[in-house]
Design a protein around this motif. Structure first.
Motif, mmCIF file in Angstrom:
data_model
loop_
_atom_site.group_PDB
_atom_site.id
_atom_site.type_symbol
_atom_site.label_atom_id
_atom_site.label_comp_id
_atom_site.label_asym_id
_atom_site.label_seq_id
_atom_site.Cartn_x
_atom_site.Cartn_y
_atom_site.Cartn_z
ATOM 1 N N PRO B 463 0.818 -1.229 0.000
ATOM 2 C CA PRO B 463 0.000 0.000 0.000
ATOM 3 C C PRO B 463 0.850 1.278 0.000
ATOM 4 O O PRO B 463 0.457 2.277 -0.595
ATOM 5 C CB PRO B 463 -0.809 -0.113 1.296
ATOM 6 N N GLY B 464 2.003 1.246 0.645
ATOM 7 C CA GLY B 464 2.852 2.432 0.738
ATOM 8 C C GLY B 464 3.322 2.928 -0.617
ATOM 9 O O GLY B 464 3.679 4.097 -0.754
ATOM 10 N N GLN B 465 3.311 2.050 -1.623
ATOM 11 C CA GLN B 465 3.775 2.429 -2.963
ATOM 12 C C GLN B 465 2.651 2.933 -3.865
ATOM 13 O O GLN B 465 2.913 3.378 -4.987
ATOM 14 C CB GLN B 465 4.456 1.230 -3.648
ATOM 15 N N VAL B 466 1.412 2.862 -3.375
ATOM 16 C CA VAL B 466 0.288 3.256 -4.232
ATOM 17 C C VAL B 466 0.277 4.770 -4.416
ATOM 18 O O VAL B 466 0.339 5.529 -3.445
ATOM 19 C CB VAL B 466 -1.052 2.775 -3.628
ATOM 20 N N ARG B 467 0.213 5.179 -5.681
ATOM 21 C CA ARG B 467 0.108 6.619 -5.952
ATOM 22 C C ARG B 467 -1.355 7.060 -5.887
ATOM 23 O O ARG B 467 -2.253 6.340 -6.335
ATOM 24 C CB ARG B 467 0.659 6.925 -7.348
ATOM 25 N N ALA B 468 -1.579 8.220 -5.335
ATOM 26 C CA ALA B 468 -2.912 8.808 -5.323
ATOM 27 C C ALA B 468 -3.107 9.622 -6.597
ATOM 28 O O ALA B 468 -2.137 10.078 -7.211
ATOM 29 C CB ALA B 468 -3.071 9.717 -4.119
ATOM 30 N N THR B 469 -4.363 9.804 -6.994
ATOM 31 C CA THR B 469 -4.666 10.762 -8.055
ATOM 32 C C THR B 469 -4.859 12.115 -7.383
ATOM 33 O O THR B 469 -5.952 12.665 -7.323
ATOM 34 C CB THR B 469 -5.916 10.333 -8.821
ATOM 35 N N ALA B 470 -3.758 12.606 -6.854
ATOM 36 C CA ALA B 470 -3.797 13.837 -6.072
ATOM 37 C C ALA B 470 -2.723 14.770 -6.595
ATOM 38 O O ALA B 470 -1.708 14.314 -7.117
ATOM 39 C CB ALA B 470 -3.562 13.546 -4.597
ATOM 40 N N TYR B 471 -2.980 16.064 -6.458
ATOM 41 C CA TYR B 471 -2.112 17.066 -7.082
ATOM 42 C C TYR B 471 -2.113 18.341 -6.242
ATOM 43 O O TYR B 471 -3.102 18.674 -5.596
ATOM 44 C CB TYR B 471 -2.619 17.374 -8.496
ATOM 45 N N ASP B 472 -0.998 19.007 -6.254
ATOM 46 C CA ASP B 472 -0.870 20.296 -5.573
ATOM 47 C C ASP B 472 -0.373 21.324 -6.571
ATOM 48 O O ASP B 472 0.468 21.011 -7.417
ATOM 49 C CB ASP B 472 0.187 20.210 -4.454
ATOM 50 N N MET B 473 -0.872 22.544 -6.459
ATOM 51 C CA MET B 473 -0.252 23.620 -7.223
ATOM 52 C C MET B 473 0.688 24.385 -6.301
ATOM 53 O O MET B 473 0.306 24.831 -5.212
ATOM 54 C CB MET B 473 -1.262 24.593 -7.806
ATOM 55 N N VAL B 474 1.934 24.503 -6.758
ATOM 56 C CA VAL B 474 2.974 25.150 -5.964
ATOM 57 C C VAL B 474 3.509 26.330 -6.779
ATOM 58 O O VAL B 474 3.756 26.183 -7.977
ATOM 59 C CB VAL B 474 4.114 24.143 -5.681
ATOM 60 N N ILE B 475 3.630 27.485 -6.145
ATOM 61 C CA ILE B 475 4.283 28.613 -6.819
ATOM 62 C C ILE B 475 5.342 29.171 -5.877
ATOM 63 O O ILE B 475 5.048 29.484 -4.717
ATOM 64 C CB ILE B 475 3.284 29.709 -7.231
ATOM 65 N N ASN B 476 6.557 29.238 -6.376
ATOM 66 C CA ASN B 476 7.661 29.798 -5.592
ATOM 67 C C ASN B 476 7.818 29.124 -4.236
ATOM 68 O O ASN B 476 8.130 29.771 -3.227
ATOM 69 C CB ASN B 476 7.457 31.307 -5.389
ATOM 70 N N GLY B 477 7.582 27.820 -4.196
ATOM 71 C CA GLY B 477 7.773 27.091 -2.955
ATOM 72 C C GLY B 477 6.614 27.180 -1.986
ATOM 73 O O GLY B 477 6.705 26.694 -0.865
ATOM 74 N N VAL B 478 5.521 27.804 -2.411
ATOM 75 C CA VAL B 478 4.338 27.902 -1.567
ATOM 76 C C VAL B 478 3.259 26.988 -2.139
ATOM 77 O O VAL B 478 2.956 27.064 -3.338
ATOM 78 C CB VAL B 478 3.819 29.353 -1.519
ATOM 79 N N GLU B 479 2.699 26.139 -1.307
ATOM 80 C CA GLU B 479 1.591 25.297 -1.747
ATOM 81 C C GLU B 479 0.333 26.155 -1.755
ATOM 82 O O GLU B 479 -0.192 26.529 -0.714
ATOM 83 C CB GLU B 479 1.411 24.108 -0.798
ATOM 84 N N LEU B 480 -0.151 26.457 -2.958
ATOM 85 C CA LEU B 480 -1.312 27.343 -3.068
ATOM 86 C C LEU B 480 -2.619 26.582 -2.974
ATOM 87 O O LEU B 480 -3.640 27.150 -2.602
ATOM 88 C CB LEU B 480 -1.293 28.049 -4.416
ATOM 89 N N GLY B 481 -2.564 25.316 -3.391
ATOM 90 C CA GLY B 481 -3.803 24.564 -3.385
ATOM 91 C C GLY B 481 -3.532 23.139 -3.758
ATOM 92 O O GLY B 481 -2.422 22.790 -4.153
ATOM 93 N N GLY B 482 -4.553 22.334 -3.613
ATOM 94 C CA GLY B 482 -4.384 20.947 -3.980
ATOM 95 C C GLY B 482 -5.721 20.260 -3.961
ATOM 96 O O GLY B 482 -6.713 20.798 -3.470
ATOM 97 N N GLY B 483 -5.716 19.045 -4.519
ATOM 98 C CA GLY B 483 -6.960 18.305 -4.545
ATOM 99 C C GLY B 483 -6.725 16.917 -5.064
ATOM 100 O O GLY B 483 -5.585 16.454 -5.113
ATOM 101 N N SER B 484 -7.807 16.283 -5.455
ATOM 102 C CA SER B 484 -7.697 14.905 -5.912
ATOM 103 C C SER B 484 -8.926 14.505 -6.698
ATOM 104 O O SER B 484 -9.955 15.182 -6.645
ATOM 105 C CB SER B 484 -7.534 13.963 -4.708
ATOM 106 N N ILE B 485 -8.786 13.414 -7.417
ATOM 107 C CA ILE B 485 -9.945 12.711 -7.952
ATOM 108 C C ILE B 485 -10.476 11.853 -6.816
ATOM 109 O O ILE B 485 -9.696 11.258 -6.068
ATOM 110 C CB ILE B 485 -9.545 11.842 -9.171
ATOM 111 N N ARG B 486 -11.819 11.843 -6.661
ATOM 112 C CA ARG B 486 -12.396 11.120 -5.523
ATOM 113 C C ARG B 486 -12.783 9.703 -5.949
ATOM 114 O O ARG B 486 -13.012 9.445 -7.127
ATOM 115 C CB ARG B 486 -13.640 11.844 -4.995
ATOM 116 N N ILE B 487 -12.899 8.865 -4.971
ATOM 117 C CA ILE B 487 -13.425 7.522 -5.209
ATOM 118 C C ILE B 487 -14.938 7.633 -5.370
ATOM 119 O O ILE B 487 -15.603 8.222 -4.524
ATOM 120 C CB ILE B 487 -13.105 6.604 -4.018
ATOM 121 N N HIS B 488 -15.475 7.110 -6.479
ATOM 122 C CA HIS B 488 -16.938 7.114 -6.596
ATOM 123 C C HIS B 488 -17.510 5.705 -6.506
ATOM 124 O O HIS B 488 -18.713 5.530 -6.480
ATOM 125 C CB HIS B 488 -17.391 7.807 -7.886
ATOM 126 N N ASP B 489 -16.625 4.743 -6.409
ATOM 127 C CA ASP B 489 -17.051 3.351 -6.358
ATOM 128 C C ASP B 489 -17.065 2.898 -4.905
ATOM 129 O O ASP B 489 -16.050 2.970 -4.205
ATOM 130 C CB ASP B 489 -16.048 2.515 -7.174
#
Lengths: 585, 585
Positions: B463-489
Motif C-alpha cells: 500500500p505504501g507504494q500506491v500513488r494517489a490521483t492527487a495534485y498540488d499547485m505550488v508557486i515559488n515554494g508555496v503550496e497554493l492549493g491541492g486536490g484529488s480525484i475522488r473515489i466514486h465506487d
C-alpha cells in the motif's frame, strides 16, 4: 474522457456525429424491439435508443438499467422520426453503440421529477437527491446568478468586498448569539456575527469608502417558518454620502438584477412612502403595493350614531374591495372568521355592500341611514358593485388586522400576481420604539442610526416623534433590506446611548471599541443590508427561503441530512473546559 | 453633498472648476503666508492651499486642523507652480474658499504612513487605523480583485457558486473542530467546517456538475506563524472529469489571475513534477523552482573512501552554489551553523570549492583525492568558481535539511525574486502515509482520494507504494492549493476504509451520510481547493497571510481590537446547559 457533449447540448446539427454522453438514467421504456432511455445531467435530457435486433446484448444491458444509474454511452446522433418540441434536444436521439455503467443506484426514496412524490421530511433527509430535481437546482443556479450580478454591479461602482471575521465577540444586546468556546482562551467564547455591522462601520473609519460583502450571519432564535439559524446578507456601507445616495445606489442594484434576471425594466424612480403613511394606509411597514385598496380612517365619520362599537374605540378603518358586493353571506362569514382568528384577533367585521341600484346594504343598517352609508362609501370612492369592509378597535392592533384582511382580499381578487413586482422605499422610520413592559425606549433600527437632523430638538422634548434616517426596501410586501445613515458625531452618539438607557459604562463595555474608533476621525457614512435568501425567493417566486438554500435546517435548527447538531466526545468537552449540565424544564 | 470629486481625481483639466472634497488631513505645513494641507481618501491625496493674506480667518482655521481630522473643503482648482510628479494629482492644488470640520480626531497612536512608526501589536489593536495606510488597504483591494476575477473566470466556465452551511456536524478525524453548543438541542453541538469537502461531494451526487465556493473554513489548531483559526478557500469540484481536466481548468484560472492582476503571460503548460522527483531533487513536496540547484545523490560516489561519516549513513546529497567558491571560512561557518540549528538538525556541512585553476579545496581533502573531488564536481556539472555543499544522514531528515540549505543559498544568490513566479504542479502523491507511532496508514490527502487505477494491485501487496490521483499547485515554494480525484465506487471506498483501519461501524458513524449518498448514483468527480489567503499574499509579495486579512487574529487566536474571545453571561451559559470547569494544567 467521460463525455464529448453534455446531455442538454445535442441538436439537429449534430446528426451523424459520434458523441459520448454521461449522466443519470431518468426513465426508460420499451417499444417493440426498441428500448428508449432518457439520460439526464444538469444541462438537460437526451434520448438514447437501443435496438434489440441489431444488438441484442447491448439492449439487454440497457433493459437492466435502473433509475438514477450513472452511465456513459457512445453512439451516433440521429434525427428523430417522432420529434419532441418540449425539450431543446427533442429533434435528435442517440443510437447507442457502447454503454458503460459508471455507478449503480439504489431506488431513490422519492421520484426525481419536478412534481415528486416525496414529502418535505424525506426530501430534506435526502437533500442530495432532492437537489437533483430541476426546479430545486434551478433555484440555486438563480442564487448564483443573483450573487454574481450583485458583485458585478457593486464592483463597477468601486465597492470593495471585504471579508469580516466569523469568530467575533458576543454582544448581549439584540438577538441571541451563537457562541463558540475557545480552547486556547479557557472559559472564554467567541460569538458568531448577527451581522457585520460594527466591522463595516470600522471599515468606513478606515477610509474604505465603499464596502460590501455577501456575508453569512447567525442568530440563535426560536425559528419561525421563514427563519434559518444561518442566513446570508448583501451587506453594504458608503462614506461621505447622504440618504439619497444610498437609495439611488441600491435602487440601481435592484433594477440591475431585475433587468438581468427577469428582463424587467422599471420606469423612473421607485416610489417612496413614509413609515407614517405606510402604517396609516396599509397598517404595515412593508406594504404590498401591487394593489391599492388603501385604508380609509372612519372614526370621525362613523361616530355619534349610537353604534357603541364604533363610539367606544379609538380607531375605525376600512378598505374597499372592488367588485365584491356580490359576496354571499357565507363568503362574508368566512372573512369574519378570518379576522377573528387568534393570530389576527379582530372582534368582528362590518361590511357595506354598494348595490348596483345605488343603495347600500350593511351589517350596521340599524345605525346608519342609506345617506350615511353613501357618504362613507364616498370616502372610499366606492362604486356600485364594491364591498366595503370595516374593522374597529385599538389603533395598532386594528391596523394590523386590517392589513391582513387587505392582503387576503388582494389574494382573493388575484391582485398579488407573483410575476408583477411593485418595489417601494419606506423611509422616515421612527428612531425609537417605546416598550411598555420595560418602560424604556429601544432603537427601532440600531443604536448607531442617525436621527433626521431636522428632528434633533425633539430628542429632548418628544423622542418618540423623532424620525430616523432609516429606510427599507420593500417589494410585494416583503422587506428585502434596510439600513440607515449612521451617527458619526460622538456627542450625538452619547446622547443616543443615554436615551436608550445605557450608562456610559455599559455603552463602553458593549460598543467601546467602535466608540474609540470614532474618536480617530469617522467620516459621515451609512449603508444597508439585503437579505439574500429573501431576494432569491422573491425572484424565484418561492413561498419559503428554505427552497433557495442548498442545505437548510429545519424548525428545530437541525440539519436532518447530516444529523447535526450532535453529541461530541468527552475529550472535546474536556479540552474546552466545559461540562454539560442539562436543567430540567 | 459631501463631495463633487474624490481626493485622487483632480487633474490639470479641472483647473478653474469649483469642486468640493472630503477626506482626512494627511499632513500640513506652513510656508510664508500660506498653509498647505494634504487631504486623503481611498482614491488619493490632493493639496489644499490656504492664503493667510486673502482670508486670515480661514487660514487660522486650517492651522488648527490636526492629523486625521475629517474635513470638507470647497474651492477652485488651480495649476501648481511647483508640480509634484510623484502623485497623480500633483499638477494641481485646491485654493480653498470654504472649510468644514466633519469630525475631529485624537492623535493616532502611530503615523498613518506607508512606513509607519507603529509596532505590530499596536497596529493590530488599532487595526482600523492601520487599514488607513495605503499599503495595507491595497492588499485588501487586491484580495477583492482576486476573488472577483476568480468568480468571473469560474462563472464563464459554468461553475455555480453554492453556499454550504457553516453550522455542521463534528468529525473527530483530522484537525480539531470549533464547536457551537446548540440551545434548542440541549447537550448537542454544531461544528464549524474545516472545509466544505463533504458538501461539495454531495453536490456532485446531486448533479451540480461544476461547483465552486469562496468559503470560510475553521480549524482549532495551535497557531503557527502563518495560520489563522478562520481562513478562506477557493473550493471547487467537477463531475465526469479526470485529473487532466482539473489541472487544465485551474491552471487556466491561475493564468487568468496572473494576466489580470500582474499582466504576466505564461508560455505553455505549467511544469509538472511527480512527488517522488520533488522529494529526490528538492527534498520538498513544494519545491521553489525559480532556481534549479537540484540535489545530487552522492552515496555511491563517496562511499568506501574511509570517511566514516559518509560510510555510516544511508544518504549523502549535495547542491552546487554557482559562483560561491569565493565564500570565506566565515561564510562557510555561517552555513554550517545554519544547518546545525535545531529546526534543521544536520550534524555538519561538507564543502568542495571548485577553484579557478581547476583544483578543488574541500573539508574532506583527507579522504578524497583531487581526482575524486573532480569526479564528484562533475556529477553537479560544477564549473570553476562554484561551491558544492554536502549533507549526510538519515534520508528524510537530510533531504529536508538540504532543502533548507538550498533555499538559503537561493536567497543569498538573489534567486528568489518576488517578482518572478515559477508555478508547478506536483502530482502522484503517495496515497498513504505510514505512521510509526500508531503503526497504521493514514490518508495523505483524505480518505476519499482515488488511488491511481494503475496501482490498484499494489493495494494488497504494498500500500505504501500506491500513488494517489492527487495534485498540488505550488508557486515559488508555496503550496497554493491541492486536490484529488475522488473515489466514486463504494467497493473501492470500503477497501480504503479497511486499509485506513476504520471498522465498518466507525466508517459508517463518521462518513455514513456521504457513503449512503454514494449508493444513489455518484458520478466520477474530483476537485481542489486553493488557500485564498496564501494566493493573495503571493500576489501582494507578503511574507505573512495576516497582512491580507482585514481583521486577523493573533497567535493565541485573539482579536485584540475587539478583545475576543471573552467571557459570556451566566444566563447565556444556563441557556446552553453548560458549566465552565477549568482544569489545572
Amino acid at each position: 474522457m467521460y463525455r464529448t457533449h453534455t446531455c442538454g447540448e445535442l441538436r439537429i446539427t449534430h446528426a451523424g456525429q459520434t458523441v459520448t454522453l454521461s449522466g443519470w438514467v431518468q426513465r426508460s421504456r420499451k417499444m417493440g424491439g426498441m428500448t428508449f432511455i432518457d439520460i439526464r445531467d444538469r444541462y438537460g435530457v437526451a434520448q438514447l435508443v437501443f435496438n434489440n435486433e441489431t444488438n441484442t446484448e447491448l439492449c439487454d444491458q440497457a433493459n437492466k438499467l435502473g433509475r438514477e444509474f450513472v452511465i456513459q454511452v457512445t453512439g451516433t446522433v440521429a434525427e428523430r422520426s417522432n420529434k419532441n418540441s418540449n425539450i431543446p434536444t427533442g429533434e435528435v436521439e442517440l443510437l447507442v453503440e457502447n454503454l458503460q455503467i459508471l455507478n449503480e443506484a439504489k431506488t431513490p426514496p422519492f421520484t426525481i421529477e419536478d412534481n415528486t412524490d416525496g414529502g418535505d421530511d424525506i426530501r430534506m433527509k435526502y437533500r442530495y437527491l432532492d437537489l437533483r430535481r430541476n426546479n430545486v437546482r434551478s433555484n440555486l443556479i438563480l442564487r448564483h446568478q443573483i450573487t454574481f450580478e450583485t458583485r458585478r454591479y457593486l464592483d463597477q461602482l468601486g465597492f470593495i468586498e471585504v471579508e469580516t471575521p466569523i469568530l467575533i465577540g458576543s454582544t448581549p444586546e439584540g438577538a441571541r448569539d451563537f457562541v463558540v468556546p475557545s480552547r486556547m482562551n479557557a472559559g472564554e467564547f467567541y460569538a458568531l456575527p448577527q451581522s457585520p455591522q460594527l466591522f463595516k462601520q470600522l471599515l468606513m473609519v478606515s477610509g474604505f469608502d465603499r464596502y460590501f460583502q455577501i456575508a453569512k450571519c447567525f442568530r440563535d432564535e426560536d425559528l419561525r417558518a421563514d427563519r434559518q439559524p444561518e442566513f446570508t446578507q448583501i451587506d453594504c456601507e458608503m462614506s461621505f454620502i447622504e440618504q439619497e445616495d444610498v437609495l439611488n445606489t441600491f435602487e440601481g442594484m435592484i433594477k440591475h438584477l431585475f433587468k438581468f434576471i427577469k428582463n424587467i425594466d422599471f420606469n423612473g424612480l421607485f416610489p417612496r412612502m413614509t413609515w407614517q403613511d405606510a402604517m396609516k394606509y396599509y397598517g404595515s411597514d412593508k406594504p404590498d403595493i401591487r394593489f391599492d385598496m388603501r385604508f380609509v380612517e372612519l372614526k370621525k365619520a362613523v361616530s355619534n350614531h349610537n353604534f357603541v362599537v364604533f363610539d367606544s374605540v379609538p380607531y375605525v378603518g376600512g378598505i374597499c374591495a372592488t367588485g365584491c358586493a356580490s359576496y354571499t353571506r357565507k363568503q362574508i362569514d368566512e372573512l369574519t372568521d378570518f379576522v377573528k382568528r387568534p393570530q389576527i384577533g379582530a372582534k368582528g367585521l362590518v361590511y357595506i355592500r354598494c348595490e348596483a341600484d345605488g343603495t347600500f346594504k350593511s351589517s350596521i343598517d340599524k345605525y346608519y341611514t342609506n345617506e350615511d352609508l353613501k357618504q362613507i362609501a364616498g370616502m372610499f370612492d366606492a362604486q356600485a358593485g364594491d364591498l366595503i369592509l370595516i374593522l374597529a378597535g385599538n389603533k395598532v392592533k386594528t391596523q394590523k388586522a386590517l392589513c391582513e384582511l387587505r392582503l387576503e382580499m388582494g389574494a382573493r381578487l388575484g391582485l398579488r400576481n407573483k410575476d408583477v413586482y411593485a418595489p417601494l422605499w419606506v423611509i422616515d422610520f421612527p428612531l425609537f420604539e417605546w416598550d411598555e413592559e420595560t418602560q424604556r425606549y429601544y432603537a427601532t433600527h440600531h443604536p448607531f442610526t442617525s436621527p433626521n437632523l431636522d428632528d434633533l430638538p425633539l430628542l429632548d422634548t418628544d423622542p418618540g416623534q423623532v424620525r430616523a434616517t432609516a429606510y427599507d426596501m420593500v417589494i410585494n410586501g416583503v422587506e428585502l433590506g434596510g439600513g440607515s445613515i449612521r451617527i458619526h458625531d460622538s456627542a450625538l452618539q452619547n446622547r443616543m446611548f443615554e436615551l436608550l438607557g445605557f450608562t456610559p459604562e455599559k455603552a463602553q463595555a458593549q460598543f467601546g471599541f467602535l466608540m474609540n474608533a470614532f474618536q480617530y476621525g469617522a467620516p459621515p457614512h451609512g449603508g444597508l443590508a439585503f437579505g439574500l435568501d429573501r431576494l432569491v425567493s422573491l425572484f424565484a417566486g418561492l413561498d419559503s427561503i428554505r427552497d433557495c438554500i442548498a442545505f437548510p435546517k429545519n424548525n428545530s435548527g437541525r440539519d436532518v441530512m447530516i444529523d447535526a447538531p450532535s453529541k461530541i466526545d468527552q475529550s472535546q468537552l474536556d479540552e474546552l473546559n466545559l461540562t454539560i449540565d442539562i436543567k430540567e424544564k
